[in-house]
Motif scaffolding. Structure first.
Motif, PDB file in Angstrom:
ATOM      1  N   ILE A 136      53.905  43.916  32.385  1.00 60.53           N
ATOM      2  CA  ILE A 136      53.464  43.101  33.517  1.00 60.53           C
ATOM      3  C   ILE A 136      52.173  42.362  33.185  1.00 60.53           C
ATOM      4  CG2 ILE A 136      52.573  43.243  35.874  1.00 60.53           C
ATOM      5  CD1 ILE A 136      54.584  45.553  36.308  1.00 60.53           C
ATOM      6  N   THR A 137      51.213  43.050  32.563  1.00 59.03           N
ATOM      7  CA  THR A 137      49.934  42.419  32.232  1.00 59.03           C
ATOM      8  C   THR A 137      50.108  41.336  31.172  1.00 59.03           C
ATOM      9  OG1 THR A 137      48.819  44.508  32.717  1.00 59.03           O
ATOM     10  CG2 THR A 137      47.573  42.869  31.489  1.00 59.03           C
ATOM     11  N   THR A 138      50.939  41.599  30.174  1.00 59.67           N
ATOM     12  CA  THR A 138      51.189  40.599  29.141  1.00 59.67           C
ATOM     13  C   THR A 138      51.909  39.381  29.718  1.00 59.67           C
ATOM     14  OG1 THR A 138      51.341  42.365  27.485  1.00 59.67           O
ATOM     15  CG2 THR A 138      52.227  40.210  26.869  1.00 59.67           C
ATOM     16  N   ALA A 139      52.819  39.610  30.663  1.00 59.76           N
ATOM     17  CA  ALA A 139      53.483  38.494  31.334  1.00 59.76           C
ATOM     18  C   ALA A 139      52.473  37.628  32.075  1.00 59.76           C
ATOM     19  CB  ALA A 139      54.549  39.011  32.289  1.00 59.76           C
ATOM     20  N   GLY A 140      51.459  38.268  32.672  1.00 58.64           N
ATOM     21  CA  GLY A 140      50.411  37.506  33.352  1.00 58.64           C
ATOM     22  C   GLY A 140      49.642  36.613  32.394  1.00 58.64           C
ATOM     23  N   ALA A 141      49.362  37.125  31.185  1.00 60.23           N
ATOM     24  CA  ALA A 141      48.654  36.321  30.191  1.00 60.23           C
ATOM     25  C   ALA A 141      49.530  35.170  29.697  1.00 60.23           C
ATOM     26  CB  ALA A 141      48.234  37.208  29.019  1.00 60.23           C
TER      27      ALA A 141
END
Length: 457
Positions: free
Chosen positions: A376-381
């Protein structure tokens, strides 16, 4: 008092933390809407929980549709603000809101019109459960305009570096929901007991209240919202830009919802109690993924603004700091769900008959929490860079793989637990693959002198 966070200058961790903490708290507040419903509805019956679980899938689908407007709007507003193009940012914000209104009106109309076949898809076993599910669907999805517009406004404010307004508005809505749930579900004095319909009315009423608070808070905001004129006709170029960026994320989320519906249909073969276990278990699990989504929203805004300003070294450092924080959170969630599944599940459904099923669900799903948070965090980046396709491809392909995997595993001695294992393994693969993709090819290189960053034009 200035509520925006400067994401372009200064120390990275304090900036990220100042923006992320209210977003994470907002995510927890939004999760509390569903958890509050589950706590009170669980006191009615497991069938009532199954009804809300089935119809709630379409609310989830609606928010996926709304991502076309909210994701595209957030990224393009943030990038243009970072690049100093305020008029462009205002235009994208206005079109994002206009699109949210149109999409929610269309989705709500279709859900009310087609409520019977939509609920019929799940093949629920009890006529009472089916009737409750149809009522919940018509109320919550018929008025889905409020949660979709709240989602759009939340993301636009986040793009500006303001996450406190969203937290305060949603926190007030949660308090109202906590008060309305028992009143409308069980009745009190002249207020009749409405059961599942009361839970739906409490949720929609609270969401409408949050929308009203948003309108009151942003009407005089000088940078974006006070300059928006909703009657102005949107231009096709900006619509295409928003759709180009927002559509992959929306399709991923909607595909995830559709796949989850297929999984829920498979789960229904083990009875309505199994549907209730999956609904409550997924709400408990949402503590980890909604918190991660809140942090990812801050990473998105941070990345987008710095990408617009050309601060690529700052983006790379911000991502490293973000991953350190989210790994610690994911490991903590793993530990809690694996070691304390019984007390956690019993808090929501005090039914000894289905407790063993709930414990198995939480212990198996606990193993995927770290990987899910990383994904989820990598998708945000990725999204902050305007690259919404990579996380959408990875998420959709591995989530789709859950269906054949579940079909195979449920035919083994695992039985129902085979479904839980298909979800866990796919989450572990998604997190691993997307992290490698971002590290190997997603992180931006220092741009050449004089080269302008992408602006969504």
């Amino acid at each position: 008092m200035n509520r925006t966070v400067n994401l372009l200058e200064g120390k990275i961790f304090p900036s990220l933390a100042s923006l992320a903490l209210p977003i994470m708290l907002t995510s927890l507040v939004q999760m509390a809407y569903n958890l509050t419903d589950m706590i009170w509805i669980g006191r009615l019956s497991a069938g009532a929980v199954a009804a809300v679980g089935a119809s709630g899938m379409f609310s989830w689908l609606s928010l996926g549709l709304g991502l076309i407007a909210s994701t595209g709007g957030q990224i393009l507003v943030a990038q243009n603000l970072g690049a100093g193009r305020r008029e462009e940012a205002v235009s994208y914000a206005r079109i994002s809101i206009q699109m949210g209104i149109c999409l929610s009106a269309l989705f709500g109309f279709l859900c009310v019109l087609l409520n019977r076949p939509l609920i019929g898809f799940f093949r629920l076993n009890s006529a009472v459960v089916v009737a409750d599910a149809r009522i919940y669907l018509m109320i919550t999805c018929g008025l889905v305009i409020f949660p979709i517009l709240n989602q759009v406004l939340t993301r636009l404010l986040t793009a500006m570096g303001d996450s406190r307004t969203s937290f305060l508005a949603n926190a007030a809505g949660m308090v109202l929901n906590i008060l309305l749930d028992p009143l409308l579900i069980f009745g009190l004095g002249p207020v009749p007991a409405l059961g599942v319909a009361g839970a739906a009315a409490a949720t929609v009423g609270s969401q409408a209240f949050v929308f009203l608070l948003f309108c009151l808070c942003v009407r005089r905001e000088p940078v974006i919202f006070s300059r928006i004129r909703l009657r102005k006709k949107p231009d096709s170029r900006r619509i295409r830009s928003i759709v180009r960026i927002g559509l992959p994320s929306a399709l991923q989320n909607m595909a995830f919802s559709a796949i989850s519906m297929c999984i829920a249909r498979m789960i229904a073969g083990w009875g309505d109690a199994a549907v209730a276990v999956q609904k409550v278990g997924s709400q408990i699990e949402s503590i980890s993924w909604m918190t991660a989504e809140g942090f990812a929203a801050a990473v998105n805004a941070f990345t987008a603004q710095n990408f617009g300003a050309g601060n690529h070294a700052r983006i790379r450092k911000g991502y490293r700091i973000s991953m350190t924080v989210i790994v610690i959170w994911g490991l903590l969630c793993n530990l809690i769900l694996f070691t304390l599944p019984g007390p956690v599940f019993r808090f929501f459904i005090p039914d000894a008959g289905i407790l063993p099923m709930g414990i198995q669900y939480l212990k198996i799903l606990s193993l995927s929490q770290l990987f899910m948070c990383v994904e989820i965090t990598t998708a945000g980046a990725f999204s902050g860079l305007g690259k919404t396709l990579p996380p959408s491809l990875v998420g959709t392909l591995f989530t789709l793989a859950r269906i054949p995997a579940a079909m195979v595993l449920t035919r083994t001695s695992l039985g129902l637990n085979g479904i839980w294992w298909s979800i866990t393994v796919s989450s572990m693969l998604k997190g691993s693959v997307l992290l490698l993709w971002f590290l190997l090819g997603g992180l931006p290189k220092d741009r050449a002198p004089g080269k302008a960053p992408h602006s969504g034009r």
